[in-house]
Design a protein around this motif. Structure first.
Motif, PDB file in Angstrom:
ATOM      1  N   LEU A  54     -21.939  -8.959  21.753  1.00 36.70           N
ATOM      2  CA  LEU A  54     -21.381  -9.140  20.413  1.00 36.70           C
ATOM      3  C   LEU A  54     -22.493  -8.951  19.387  1.00 36.70           C
ATOM      4  N   THR A  55     -22.146  -8.372  18.239  1.00 41.61           N
ATOM      5  CA  THR A  55     -23.110  -8.236  17.146  1.00 41.61           C
ATOM      6  C   THR A  55     -22.690  -9.168  16.020  1.00 41.61           C
TER       7      THR A  55
ATOM      8  N   ALA B  64     -21.922 -15.198   8.756  1.00 39.29           N
ATOM      9  CA  ALA B  64     -21.752 -16.623   9.083  1.00 39.29           C
ATOM     10  C   ALA B  64     -21.260 -17.332   7.827  1.00 39.29           C
ATOM     11  N   ASP B  65     -20.205 -18.118   7.952  1.00 40.93           N
ATOM     12  CA  ASP B  65     -19.647 -18.869   6.818  1.00 40.93           C
ATOM     13  C   ASP B  65     -19.402 -17.968   5.600  1.00 40.93           C
ATOM     14  N   ALA B  66     -18.871 -16.784   5.859  1.00 44.45           N
ATOM     15  CA  ALA B  66     -18.501 -15.829   4.797  1.00 44.45           C
ATOM     16  C   ALA B  66     -19.706 -15.345   3.990  1.00 44.45           C
ATOM     17  N   ILE B  67     -20.864 -15.263   4.640  1.00 47.66           N
ATOM     18  CA  ILE B  67     -22.055 -14.655   4.037  1.00 47.66           C
ATOM     19  C   ILE B  67     -22.601 -13.645   5.055  1.00 47.66           C
ATOM     20  N   TYR B  68     -22.836 -12.398   4.601  1.00 44.86           N
ATOM     21  CA  TYR B  68     -23.378 -11.391   5.507  1.00 44.86           C
ATOM     22  C   TYR B  68     -24.765 -11.807   5.995  1.00 44.86           C
ATOM     23  N   VAL B  69     -25.035 -11.535   7.277  1.00 43.95           N
ATOM     24  CA  VAL B  69     -26.359 -11.819   7.851  1.00 43.95           C
ATOM     25  C   VAL B  69     -26.953 -10.523   8.393  1.00 43.95           C
ATOM     26  N   LYS B  70     -28.265 -10.538   8.628  1.00 42.54           N
ATOM     27  CA  LYS B  70     -28.906  -9.399   9.288  1.00 42.54           C
ATOM     28  C   LYS B  70     -28.297  -9.301  10.687  1.00 42.54           C
ATOM     29  N   PRO B  71     -27.710  -8.151  11.038  1.00 43.33           N
ATOM     30  CA  PRO B  71     -27.007  -8.067  12.329  1.00 43.33           C
ATOM     31  C   PRO B  71     -27.954  -8.283  13.503  1.00 43.33           C
ATOM     32  N   PHE B  72     -27.484  -9.030  14.506  1.00 45.71           N
ATOM     33  CA  PHE B  72     -28.235  -9.149  15.758  1.00 45.71           C
ATOM     34  C   PHE B  72     -27.251  -9.260  16.914  1.00 45.71           C
ATOM     35  N   GLU B  73     -27.712  -8.801  18.081  1.00 48.80           N
ATOM     36  CA  GLU B  73     -26.854  -8.792  19.262  1.00 48.80           C
ATOM     37  C   GLU B  73     -27.041 -10.066  20.074  1.00 48.80           C
ATOM     38  N   THR B  74     -25.949 -10.515  20.665  1.00 46.93           N
ATOM     39  CA  THR B  74     -26.018 -11.692  21.542  1.00 46.93           C
ATOM     40  C   THR B  74     -24.865 -11.616  22.533  1.00 46.93           C
ATOM     41  N   GLU B  75     -25.058 -12.217  23.690  1.00 50.15           N
ATOM     42  CA  GLU B  75     -23.954 -12.284  24.661  1.00 50.15           C
ATOM     43  C   GLU B  75     -23.178 -13.577  24.505  1.00 50.15           C
TER      44      GLU B  75
ATOM     45  N   THR C 260     -17.895 -17.410  12.131  1.00 46.81           N
ATOM     46  CA  THR C 260     -18.843 -16.355  12.489  1.00 46.81           C
ATOM     47  C   THR C 260     -18.068 -15.068  12.713  1.00 46.81           C
ATOM     48  N   ASN C 261     -18.475 -13.995  12.021  1.00 42.64           N
ATOM     49  CA  ASN C 261     -17.865 -12.690  12.269  1.00 42.64           C
ATOM     50  C   ASN C 261     -18.759 -11.893  13.204  1.00 42.64           C
ATOM     51  N   VAL C 262     -18.149 -11.329  14.249  1.00 42.16           N
ATOM     52  CA  VAL C 262     -18.903 -10.518  15.207  1.00 42.16           C
ATOM     53  C   VAL C 262     -18.202  -9.186  15.412  1.00 42.16           C
ATOM     54  N   LEU C 263     -19.012  -8.152  15.670  1.00 38.55           N
ATOM     55  CA  LEU C 263     -18.470  -6.851  16.063  1.00 38.55           C
ATOM     56  C   LEU C 263     -18.462  -6.773  17.582  1.00 38.55           C
ATOM     57  N   LEU C 264     -17.331  -6.364  18.124  1.00 43.65           N
ATOM     58  CA  LEU C 264     -17.189  -6.141  19.560  1.00 43.65           C
ATOM     59  C   LEU C 264     -16.990  -4.647  19.770  1.00 43.65           C
ATOM     60  N   LYS C 265     -17.956  -4.002  20.416  1.00 43.24           N
ATOM     61  CA  LYS C 265     -17.830  -2.576  20.711  1.00 43.24           C
ATOM     62  C   LYS C 265     -17.286  -2.462  22.121  1.00 43.24           C
ATOM     63  N   THR C 266     -16.127  -1.862  22.282  1.00 39.04           N
ATOM     64  CA  THR C 266     -15.523  -1.801  23.613  1.00 39.04           C
ATOM     65  C   THR C 266     -16.166  -0.683  24.431  1.00 39.04           C
ATOM     66  N   LYS C 267     -15.949  -0.749  25.738  1.00 42.54           N
ATOM     67  CA  LYS C 267     -16.568   0.214  26.660  1.00 42.54           C
ATOM     68  C   LYS C 267     -15.993   1.613  26.406  1.00 42.54           C
ATOM     69  N   PRO C 268     -16.822   2.655  26.606  1.00 40.08           N
ATOM     70  CA  PRO C 268     -16.384   4.007  26.220  1.00 40.08           C
ATOM     71  C   PRO C 268     -15.184   4.511  27.023  1.00 40.08           C
TER      72      PRO C 268
ATOM     73  N   PHE D 201     -31.142 -23.013  23.790  1.00 40.80           N
ATOM     74  CA  PHE D 201     -30.299 -21.870  23.397  1.00 40.80           C
ATOM     75  C   PHE D 201     -29.776 -22.078  21.971  1.00 40.80           C
ATOM     76  N   ALA D 202     -29.295 -23.289  21.695  1.00 34.30           N
ATOM     77  CA  ALA D 202     -28.746 -23.579  20.360  1.00 34.30           C
ATOM     78  C   ALA D 202     -29.787 -23.290  19.283  1.00 34.30           C
ATOM     79  N   THR D 203     -31.034 -23.688  19.531  1.00 34.45           N
ATOM     80  CA  THR D 203     -32.104 -23.501  18.551  1.00 34.45           C
ATOM     81  C   THR D 203     -32.432 -22.021  18.367  1.00 34.45           C
ATOM     82  N   SER D 204     -32.567 -21.302  19.488  1.00 30.24           N
ATOM     83  CA  SER D 204     -32.941 -19.887  19.356  1.00 30.24           C
ATOM     84  C   SER D 204     -31.818 -19.098  18.694  1.00 30.24           C
ATOM     85  N   PHE D 205     -30.559 -19.485  18.954  1.00 30.78           N
ATOM     86  CA  PHE D 205     -29.444 -18.777  18.307  1.00 30.78           C
ATOM     87  C   PHE D 205     -29.463 -19.015  16.798  1.00 30.78           C
TER      88      PHE D 205
END
Length: 580
Positions: A248-249, A253-264, A274-282, A345-349
């Motif tokens: 997920l990208t 967060a809370d209706a404010i754009y953030v610098k995009p980052f990937e996470t599982e 939280t808004n995330v982009l899900l890119k589906t498999k080709p 994990f919570a802290t690094s996220f």
């Protein structure tokens, strides 16, 4: 994209009246959108158990509110149930429209049986995912739904335009009546019974008894990008969320754009979006994938240790021949979620979340501070009433507090008392700027865990810049507390573990691109530093979004005074403002 959203069934009963405001040759500034919320009972069956719940328009979860930045919303809430009701539009700034914010006994008296109230507000400078929920007792367990704010026409997202947008709202389901649960807990002084299931869009999914038919399925096409609008509407639990074999990208967060980052995996606290982009498999993967959520737990109390699952299903190509039997037998991949107490994990996220801080979407962090505050947040106790046996620690009653003051809810609305100048006997403006007695906040707890009680507020001059340090305490166990501030977004300029050090820690504050939000987790056994500009006159609630802690008193309020100019003053209340 807006059109496809607005075609969804939730909107069939919605009236739109378009008011075009033309300024010289400028395009339309916004429209007025009308919604009607009928609060009524509805029978709903989950976990093989049918019960009557309080709903909006008979829907669970409730209907979507869809608008564009700049639109005015007129939402008529009509109460057809025996309970008092108020609705909060979580994360909406409510600039000079504090009468529409919604927390009962803070900005309004609740709407009584047979009464109605029109929430009237304009969305100024906001776009993204927010949500609405009841703001009285534990009624929000079933009274909640998404708010989707689209950008102004012609303004694109600062990321790939999604093929489709899908709200995903996490909730908690109780077989018993949540109102009875919290009422009994407050009487006995003990911890309340926990929920029986978590839900995705109201559905518990196949990991719970007799719930396979009640499973949220996200049907996708290969090679597309989907925008998932995630909302945590659970009462008392922060949640980890992951989709098997998909990355997920995070873009907002809370209706404010953030610098995009990937996470599982992501972490989302009650009140947060939280808004995330899900890119589906080709290509079609010949498999299905679990999406799962389960709690992140830091406290010592009992909790609902279960997992909600939905299913990500790929649409099979037309030339792909599969019998319905073999569809059921597709391999089903499962995500691996962090351990329940994985604070690292919570802290690094949370450390990855940074404001976009671009020319178009700047991060206007207050660089200078007019008023500094240091608030301890945590649990405590109060003595058991005589002739009663209490179920809290050592026969006491559980309480929670800010600066050791457990907030006592007034019986009339604070905003009315402030606006009319009739505050005597309602509140006092002397909330302490720091704890009255300092101690080793995250070390060995003091012997005396008793809290004081009061309806105390902080008064801020208009446009003052505020820095607030919120410090978790180890009294009755360190715990993460998602704190929500009404009426404002704030910048999370720093966080850390242990006791905040006023000499060393501020040198590490991020004043360039800190994340901007309305709800922030105070780390378990740690602190968080926020800054905001008090540019919104009114009375603004701040509280833990773990509902049990709010019930125990982990809440307070800020008064922001009027400014000098007419556009810096709170207008008078609407004629239909509910009375107590």
């Amino acid at each position: 994209m807006g059109a496809s959203l607005l075609r969804s069934p939730a909107f069939l009963g919605v009236i739109f009246s378009f008011v075009t405001l033309c300024l010289l040759a400028e395009p339309a500034l916004g429209v007025t959108r009308h919604y009607k919320f009928d609060i009524k009972l509805q029978n709903v069956t989950r976990l093989c158990n049918t019960k009557s719940i309080i709903s909006v328009n008979g829907k669970f979860p409730g209907p979507r509110i869809v608008a564009r930045e700049g639109d005015q919303l007129l939402i008529k809430v009509m109460n057809h149930v025996q309970n008092n009701i108020s609705i909060h539009w979580h994360g909406i700034r409510q600039l000079r429209s504090g009468w529409a914010d919604g927390p009962a006994y803070i900005t309004q008296c609740p709407i009584q049986t047979g009464q109605s109230y029109v929430y009237n507000f304009t969305i100024v400078g906001q776009r993204g995912t927010l949500w609405w929920h009841a703001h009285l007792s534990w009624l929000r367990s079933t009274l909640y739904g998404p708010i989707i704010i689209l950008p102004k026409r012609g303004i694109p997202y600062p990321f790939t335009k999604p093929y489709e947008e899908v709200p995903i709202i996490f909730g908690e389901w109780f077989k018993a009546d949540p109102e009875t649960i919290i009422s009994q807990a407050l009487q006995t002084g003990g911890g309340p019974n926990v929920s029986d299931a978590y839900t995705i869009n109201g559905l518990p999914g196949p990991l719970y008894n007799c719930s396979a038919k009640d499973t949220f399925k996200l049907k996708v096409k290969p090679g597309k990008t989907y925008l998932l609008r995630l909302i945590n509407a659970a009462l008392n639990d922060e949640l980890f969320f992951s989709i098997a074999n998909h990355t997920l990208t995070v873009v907002e967060a809370d209706a404010i754009y953030v610098k995009p980052f990937e996470t599982e995996t992501l972490l989302i606290a009650p009140g947060q979006t939280t808004n995330v982009l899900l890119k589906t498999k080709p290509q079609y993967p010949s498999a299905a994938f679990f999406m799962k959520a389960r709690p992140y737990v830091t406290g010592q109390g009992t909790f609902d240790n279960s997992t909600v699952a939905g299913i990500l299903e790929y649409e099979k190509p037309l030339n792909f021949h599969l019998s319905s039997n073999s569809i059921k037998n597709l391999p089903l991949f499962k995500p691996v979620l962090p351990a329940l107490n994985d604070t690292s994990f919570a802290t690094s996220f949370t450390n990855k979340l940074r404001s976009l801080a671009s020319t178009q979407f700047p991060a206007n962090v207050p660089q200078n501070v007019d008023r500094r505050f240091f608030f301890t947040v945590g649990l405590g106790t109060s003595p058991c009433e005589s002739n009663q046996t209490c179920q809290g620690p050592n026969g006491t009653m559980f309480q929670a507090s800010v600066n050791n003051i457990s907030f006592v809810m007034p019986t009339t609305a604070l905003l009315q008392a402030h606006f009319t100048g009739k505050s005597d006997g309602v509140y006092t403006p002397d909330f302490p700027t720091s704890p009255l007695i300092a101690f080793n906040y995250t070390g060995t707890p003091p012997n005396n865990t008793m809290v004081s009680n009061g309806t105390k507020l902080v008064v801020l001059p208009f446009n003052s810049s505020v820095e607030l340090i919120m410090q978790d305490t180890s009294i009755l166990g360190a715990e993460s507390h998602p704190l929500h501030l009404h009426g404002f977004n704030f910048f999370v300029v720093g966080q850390g573990f242990g006791n905040f050090d006023p000499n060393k820690d501020p040198t590490k504050f991020n004043l360039v691109d800190p994340v901007e939000r309305n709800t922030v987790g105070v780390p378990s056994g740690g602190w968080v530093a926020i800054r905001f500009l008090a540019d919104n006159p009114g009375v603004w609630f701040m509280h833990c979004h773990l509902e049990v802690h709010t019930s125990w008193g982990l809440k307070m309020a800020w008064i922001v005074l009027d400014g000098k100019h007419p556009n810096q003053k709170l207008p008078p209340p609407p004629a239909d403002l509910p009375q107590c």
